[in-house]
Design an enzyme around this catalytic site. Structure first.
Site, short mmCIF file in Angstrom:
data_model
loop_
_atom_site.label_atom_id
_atom_site.label_comp_id
_atom_site.label_asym_id
_atom_site.label_seq_id
_atom_site.Cartn_x
_atom_site.Cartn_y
_atom_site.Cartn_z
N HIS A 18 32.13 -39.99 27.12
CA HIS A 18 31.70 -38.78 25.43
C HIS A 18 32.72 -38.66 24.49
O HIS A 18 34.24 -39.12 24.72
CB HIS A 18 30.93 -37.59 26.02
N HIS A 21 36.43 -38.39 26.22
CA HIS A 21 37.21 -39.25 27.01
C HIS A 21 37.60 -39.82 25.23
O HIS A 21 38.49 -40.00 25.33
CB HIS A 21 36.16 -40.53 27.55
N CYS A 126 35.32 -28.40 45.80
CA CYS A 126 34.59 -29.00 44.62
C CYS A 126 34.58 -30.59 44.95
O CYS A 126 35.36 -30.99 44.30
CB CYS A 126 35.43 -28.64 43.58
N CYS A 129 35.91 -32.25 40.51
CA CYS A 129 36.98 -32.22 40.83
C CYS A 129 37.50 -32.84 41.95
O CYS A 129 38.54 -33.61 41.41
CB CYS A 129 37.82 -30.94 40.80
N CYS A 143 34.39 -22.79 41.46
CA CYS A 143 35.37 -23.51 41.50
C CYS A 143 35.99 -23.21 40.03
O CYS A 143 34.35 -22.42 38.87
CB CYS A 143 34.94 -25.31 41.32
N HIS A 146 34.40 -26.10 36.93
CA HIS A 146 33.50 -26.30 36.89
C HIS A 146 32.88 -25.35 36.92
O HIS A 146 31.38 -25.09 36.95
CB HIS A 146 32.75 -27.43 37.65
N LYS A 294 33.43 -26.80 27.13
CA LYS A 294 33.98 -27.66 27.56
C LYS A 294 32.53 -28.79 27.58
O LYS A 294 31.98 -28.35 28.02
CB LYS A 294 35.43 -27.97 29.03
N LYS A 297 29.01 -32.79 32.45
CA LYS A 297 27.06 -33.40 32.58
C LYS A 297 25.97 -32.17 32.74
O LYS A 297 25.15 -32.06 32.48
CB LYS A 297 27.79 -33.95 33.73
N1 MSP Z 1 39.26 -39.72 36.75
C1 MSP Z 1 40.00 -38.39 36.57
C2 MSP Z 1 42.01 -39.02 36.05
C3 MSP Z 1 42.67 -39.70 36.98
S1 MSP Z 1 44.11 -39.89 35.83
C4 MSP Z 1 44.74 -40.92 37.06
C5 MSP Z 1 39.87 -36.83 36.15
N2 MSP Z 1 38.66 -38.15 35.19
S2 MSP Z 1 38.00 -37.56 33.64
O1 MSP Z 1 36.94 -38.51 33.21
O2 MSP Z 1 37.40 -36.07 33.87
O3 MSP Z 1 38.92 -37.15 32.66
C6 MSP Z 1 39.41 -37.33 32.29
C7 MSP Z 1 40.03 -37.39 30.56
O4 MSP Z 1 38.63 -37.60 29.94
C8 MSP Z 1 40.52 -35.74 30.30
O5 MSP Z 1 41.74 -35.29 31.08
C9 MSP Z 1 40.85 -35.59 29.32
O6 MSP Z 1 41.85 -36.23 29.30
C10 MSP Z 1 39.26 -36.57 28.37
N3 MSP Z 1 38.69 -35.15 28.38
C11 MSP Z 1 37.04 -35.62 29.10
N4 MSP Z 1 36.83 -34.40 28.61
C12 MSP Z 1 37.31 -34.16 27.96
C13 MSP Z 1 36.98 -32.64 26.72
N5 MSP Z 1 36.00 -31.81 27.22
N6 MSP Z 1 37.96 -32.75 25.86
C14 MSP Z 1 38.87 -33.20 26.01
N7 MSP Z 1 39.35 -34.31 26.74
C15 MSP Z 1 38.37 -34.37 27.51
O7 MSP Z 1 39.64 -36.43 35.03
#
Ligand code: MSP
Length: 502
Positions: A18, A21, A126, A129, A143, A146, A294, A297
């Protein structure tokens, strides 16, 4: 020549990519591109985090094996990054054999150094997380990230002795004041350490979807202990010491604010325990919010970058995400906000400047623009200022400020055009000079904006007749006024960013 190693967090494959990411990946991409323009040797890493309970559960609900599910979802991330013109040098998947090897040798080193021990554990966990929480950390029993109920988990686990690392971590923070940025996030991590560190469990026996623990086959590594190591796998820790020493610890980890504890406390401690230096720098960014929340899902408020690119085009999406939400703070994403910036900044300010200048050159100067060594003083000063501001903005992880600086230059160019009114001038050297100055501004601003909008920038160069691709240009030399001593063969084409309605 300097080196620049930049990473994004690796993304869980329980979910489709999304724009949250995409946000961090675009920031890393733009930084990598800026450093390539500077002539730095760059290594840009992103990838997917494919082990753990969350992914195993997501696979079950799709009647797939975790590996099948991870293969499909990892591909979605690769495709999305391709669509967004992400220029990563490597894409790591934690299910790759090279990663298993690195996780095992890195954690074996920590074990051999005496920082891992076996102990029983029961705690509130959780699954979203993939972490335990203490009772104090829960919000009304839920949590804190979440806001959903957490379960209880009981296991005999291997623990990383984080509690023994407090002194070394505090010393590291003391000696490296810019290791964690921005300062507010550094303070958050510091207060976490000062609040007292507890050992954390780094293995699981309850699942088998993970990297096996080399000294005890009953256990697999906990997903965070496995995931963090990706930053070492990609630079050949334990397999190619030249490669490893070239890039480590000169790394810049970009991370979201919800994973500070793992990256700014656990990760440096694990590195120290394994006998390597902690990472050089961690930059913590905020969240993209949708309707103030934020994206997640569970809230069904995720926006796909693919849909946005379909609507606005890739460069507009890159631009809006990096200009609209300063890296470090939280910011709201809205379709209306995106549309308004698109029309004002891209269609009007930048698009109109390009159209007006190219149209005048084709209509009044036979499509040939001339460059002049001595430019209009306001424009030359504007260019110098923009270059300087861009340099400091990118150094300080502030893409929005680099874009502010370029748009100030665009404003200046439009204002000079208005005051000189070349459309009223007869063909001749005075007109050539006015338009030549504008072409020079367009050449340089395209160069400065390339890290954020690579396609549009190259198209600007093409239309104003600059040979070559911007990726082969170098800063600061090619942003010096008059450094292209050419006659520009100019083409006026349709709008670069056609105006859009809701
Ligand atoms: N897999 C772990 C990270 C392991 S790194 C060794 C994780 N993954 S995640 O997919 O949940 O999120 C990764 C990153 O995506 C977040 O730290 C952030 O950089 C980015 N984001 C996910 N959702 C976000 C927003 N809504 N806004 C901005 N960034 C976000 O955590």
């Amino acid at each position: 020549m300097s080196r620049f190693y930049v990473t994004t967090p690796i993304f869980y494959v329980n979910d489709a990519p999304h724009i949250g990411h995409a946000y961090v990946t675009l920031a890393a991409d733009a930084l990598a591109r800026w450093h390539r323009l500077l002539g730095d040797e760059v290594f840009f890493l992103t990838g997917t985090d494919e082990h753990g309970k969350k992914v195993a559960q997501a696979a079950v609900t799709r009647q797939a094996t975790p590996q099948q599910w991870a293969d499909v979802m990892s591909e979605h991330f690769k495709q999305a990054w391709k669509l967004l013109d992400i220029s990563n040098d490597d894409f790591i998947r934690t299910t790759e054999a090279r990663h298993y090897k690195t996780v095992q040798s890195f954690l074996q080193a920590i074990y051999d150094n005496g920082y891992i021990e076996l102990a029983p554990y029961e705690g509130r966990y959780c699954v979203s997380c993939e972490t335990y929480y203490t009772e104090e950390e829960l919000l009304a029993g839920n949590c804190p990230v979440h806001l959903q109920p957490v379960g209880t988990m009981k296991e005999e686990n291997y623990f990383f002795k984080l509690s023994s690392m407090s002194e070394r971590l505090l010393e590291w923070y003391e000696n490296s004041p810019t290791a964690v940025l921005p300062e507010s996030k550094r303070n958050e991590a510091l207060s976490f350490i000062k609040g007292g560190l507890q050992d954390f469990s780094i293995t699981r026996t309850s699942i088998d979807w993970g990297v096996p623990v080399p000294w005890d086959s009953q256990h697999v590594f906990y997903v965070w202990a496995d995931a963090l190591v990706n930053y070492l796998t990609a630079i050949s820790y334990g397999t190619n010491s030249n490669d490893f020493q070239k890039w480590w610890p000169y790394v810049n980890h970009l991370i979201g604010k919800e994973i500070i504890r793992f990256h700014c406390v656990w990760w440096p401690a694990m590195c120290m325990a394994a006998g390597i230096d902690p990472p050089n720098q961690l930059f913590v960014h905020g969240w993209l919010l949708v309707g103030g929340e934020k994206m997640s899902k569970t809230k069904l408020n995720q926006i796909s970058p693919v849909a946005l690119v379909d609507d606005f085009g890739v460069d507009a999406v890159r631009y809006y995400l990096l200009r609209g939400v300063p890296l470090g703070a939280d910011g709201d994403f809205s379709y209306e906000g995106m549309l308004s910036r698109y029309n004002s900044d891209l269609a009007n300010n930048l698009g109109n400047l390009l159209s007006r200048v190219t149209r005048l050159v084709t209509d009044k100067c036979f499509g040939v623009g001339h460059s002049f060594d001595v430019g209009h003083v306001r424009l030359v000063e504007g260019v110098d200022k923009a270059v300087e501001l861009c340099q400091s903005a990118w150094n300080e992880f502030a893409p929005h400020r680099a874009l502010d600086a370029v748009w100030e230059l665009i404003g200046e160019a439009n204002a000079v055009l208005e005051s000189e009114e070349p459309w009223k001038m007869p063909p001749g050297s005075a007109l050539d000079k006015v338009l030549g100055d504008q072409l020079e501004v367009l050449r340089i601003l395209a160069l400065l904006v390339w890290p954020v909008m690579p396609k549009a920038s190259n198209e600007i160069w093409r239309r104003i007749g600059v040979d070559g691709l911007i990726k082969d240009a170098r800063l600061p030399k090619d942003a010096v006024w008059g450094s292209y001593d050419l006659d520009f063969k100019v083409e006026a084409a349709g709008p670069l960013f056609p105006r859009r309605k809701l």
